[in-house]
Design an enzyme around this catalytic site. Structure first.
Site, PDB file in Angstrom:
ATOM      1  N   ALA A  12       1.106  -1.138  -0.193  1.00  0.00           N
ATOM      2  CA  ALA A  12       0.320  -0.062  -0.421  1.00  0.00           C
ATOM      3  C   ALA A  12       0.619   1.268   0.658  1.00  0.00           C
ATOM      4  O   ALA A  12       1.994   1.232   0.483  1.00  0.00           O
ATOM      5  CB  ALA A  12      -0.899   0.323   1.528  1.00  0.00           C
ATOM      6  N   GLY A  25      -0.325  -5.356   1.075  1.00  0.00           N
ATOM      7  CA  GLY A  25      -1.816  -5.033  -0.539  1.00  0.00           C
ATOM      8  C   GLY A  25      -1.484  -5.519  -1.364  1.00  0.00           C
ATOM      9  O   GLY A  25      -2.082  -5.485  -2.180  1.00  0.00           O
ATOM     10  N   GLU A  56       3.129  -5.678   7.751  1.00  0.00           N
ATOM     11  CA  GLU A  56       1.876  -3.924   8.339  1.00  0.00           C
ATOM     12  C   GLU A  56       2.544  -4.692  10.166  1.00  0.00           C
ATOM     13  O   GLU A  56       2.003  -2.889  10.188  1.00  0.00           O
ATOM     14  CB  GLU A  56       0.708  -4.930   7.832  1.00  0.00           C
ATOM     15  CG  GLU A  56      -0.298  -4.089   7.107  1.00  0.00           C
ATOM     16  CD  GLU A  56       0.007  -5.847   5.542  1.00  0.00           C
ATOM     17  OE1 GLU A  56      -0.301  -5.912   3.894  1.00  0.00           O
ATOM     18  OE2 GLU A  56       0.978  -6.455   5.902  1.00  0.00           O
ATOM     19  N   GLU A  65      -2.262  -9.184  -0.883  1.00  0.00           N
ATOM     20  CA  GLU A  65      -3.334  -9.398  -1.150  1.00  0.00           C
ATOM     21  C   GLU A  65      -4.257  -9.287  -1.722  1.00  0.00           C
ATOM     22  O   GLU A  65      -4.732  -9.963  -2.555  1.00  0.00           O
ATOM     23  CB  GLU A  65      -4.300  -8.596   0.460  1.00  0.00           C
ATOM     24  CG  GLU A  65      -3.646  -8.594   2.063  1.00  0.00           C
ATOM     25  CD  GLU A  65      -4.630  -6.888   1.723  1.00  0.00           C
ATOM     26  OE1 GLU A  65      -5.235  -7.391   3.353  1.00  0.00           O
ATOM     27  OE2 GLU A  65      -4.277  -5.928   2.412  1.00  0.00           O
TER      28      GLU A  65
END
Length: 258
Positions: free
Chosen positions: A66, A109, A132, A112
């Site tokens: 991210a 991310g 994270e 993901e």
């Protein structure tokens, strides 16, 4: 197809290619980029000429995660109002097969997003990670759930708690990726696989994906009942008749998707 700021799309025969296009930022994901990925996927999902979607990243990484700059000043209320995970949820509703071609960093991310794909083909230099925890947060777009369903509780906890990097070989051994190839062959081999898949009867492919997804969240009995209804449904299609007649007549079938 609309012009996009953070992705590029190409239609190659019956395969649609979506490329993350922030190579200088290692394809870090921001809210607009996820929206663009979703809109492209939904557009291709509606396009009868498209049978397979391939997702990859430009440059030396699939996605390093991210865009932290976008999240630094976030608070619970701003995140609730943004409702950013709705777009992630809609990606999971795409009916056509999504093949991920991943390389380099597949972090946070980006990991993901890769797990949203139905299958992953990885280059040998690929590294997966959920870092994270080192930022005082955790995955929020399905990472803890999808990883656990793939590798089991204890292995998921190990990787999520430690943030350690997972090599392509280890990812293959745990079913995260389905194949690893040399970096220079990644796209060639992925597109070959997509081409083979595109020649299968589209409704069979769609309902197989639907049934497998059902199996992940259902009991064995419930999943078998769901499978059976999809099995019966395919006998209403012209492709079923074409496939069986072609088998009897010893010729190649010509599947039309209805």
């Amino acid at each position: 197809m609309s012009d996009f700021e953070f992705i590029e799309t190409t239609l190659m025969g019956s395969t649609a290619l979506i490329e993350l296009n922030r190579p200088r930022q290692l394809n870090s994901l921001n809210t607009k980029m996820i929206r663009e990925i979703l809109l492209a996927m939904e557009d291709f999902d509606r396009n009868d000429a498209v049978r397979v979607i391939v997702l990859t990243g430009k440059g030396r990484a699939f996605s390093a995660g991210a865009d932290i700059d976008e999240m630094t000043d976030a608070n619970p209320i701003s995140l609730e109002l943004l409702n950013q995970f709705t777009d992630w949820d809609r990606i999971a509703q795409v009916k056509k097969p999504i093949i991920g071609a991943v390389k380099g960093f597949v972090f946070g991310g980006g990991f993901e997003l890769a797990l949203c794909c139905d299958l992953l083909i990885s280059s040998t230099d690929t590294e997966f990670s959920f870092p994270e925890v080192g930022l005082g947060v955790m995955p929020g777009a399905g990472g803890t759930q999808r990883l656990t369903k793939l590798v089991g509780r204890t292995k998921a906890l190990q990787w999520l708690w430690s943030g350690e990097r997972i090599s392509a070989e280890v990812a293959l051994a745990h079913g995260i990726t389905t194949r690893i190839v040399a970096p220079e062959l990644l796209m060639e081999e992925t597109m070959k696989f997509a081409e083979r898949l595109s020649k299968q009867p589209p409704l069979s492919v769609r309902l197989i994906k639907d049934s497998v997804n059902k199996a992940v969240d259902s009991s064995l009995y419930e999943g078998m009942q769901y499978e059976r209804k999809n099995f019966y449904l395919l006998f209403a299609t012209q492709d079923q008749k074409e496939g069986m007649n072609a088998f009897i007549e010893k010729r190649k079938p010509d599947y039309r998707g209805y």
